[in-house]
Design a protein around this motif. Sequence first.
Motif: not given
Length: 219
Positions: A85, A127, A74, A82
């Motif tokens: 999502v 991430f 990501f 986030l």
Amino acid sequence: MSALLLPEEIEALFTREDGSYTFSRWGRPITPIVFGVTDETLATVKGAVEAVVTLAGHKMAETDPELGANLMFFFFRDWNELLEVPDLDRMIPGLAPLVSRLSEEDASQYRAFRFDEDGGIRAAFVFLRMQGGMAEMPAEALALTQAVQVMLLWGDRAFAEVSPLAVLPENGNTILRPEIAGVIAAAYDRMLPVSAQDASHALRLYARLQALPAEGSTT
């Protein structure tokens, strides 16, 4: 093999901050998916993963029969993205407090792993907050660094002081350091377990390293 690490140096690569030795490698083919990048960067990330998987002698697949994709990258600019999502909170328990903590720490990256019953890596989530130094890294170097860091369950500070990459002075190309490439290749030896919690495992890695042929590194 050149640039051979000593047993204690290998042990340090898989030692956590609490002093415990924890090693794990992928026990299933890797199926990567990348969110938040251009098609060009997508190809760069997947190419880096494929290069490290090939180095390890492991396999990739189009889909994971259980998860669909089991290695997720990501890319974003703010941790709070986030929270938007879909279903990510189902894959990452405690997502909201985690995002809050990472925001407060001004963190640039975070990795989460899931494991099979035998301790092998089942899934990994990467991430990357593309701000500051992270955003300034060349795409190839960033992708290769991240591919290396999800190929094994490294210790908390394995690459805190020294990058797994090096730049060749003669041409400026970025490569995976030979000693790290060797550890990855040795770690996927079929005679070694997919996971280990005893530091004697580092001695077994060292023995495999000595048997590896001297060769170039992944670029």
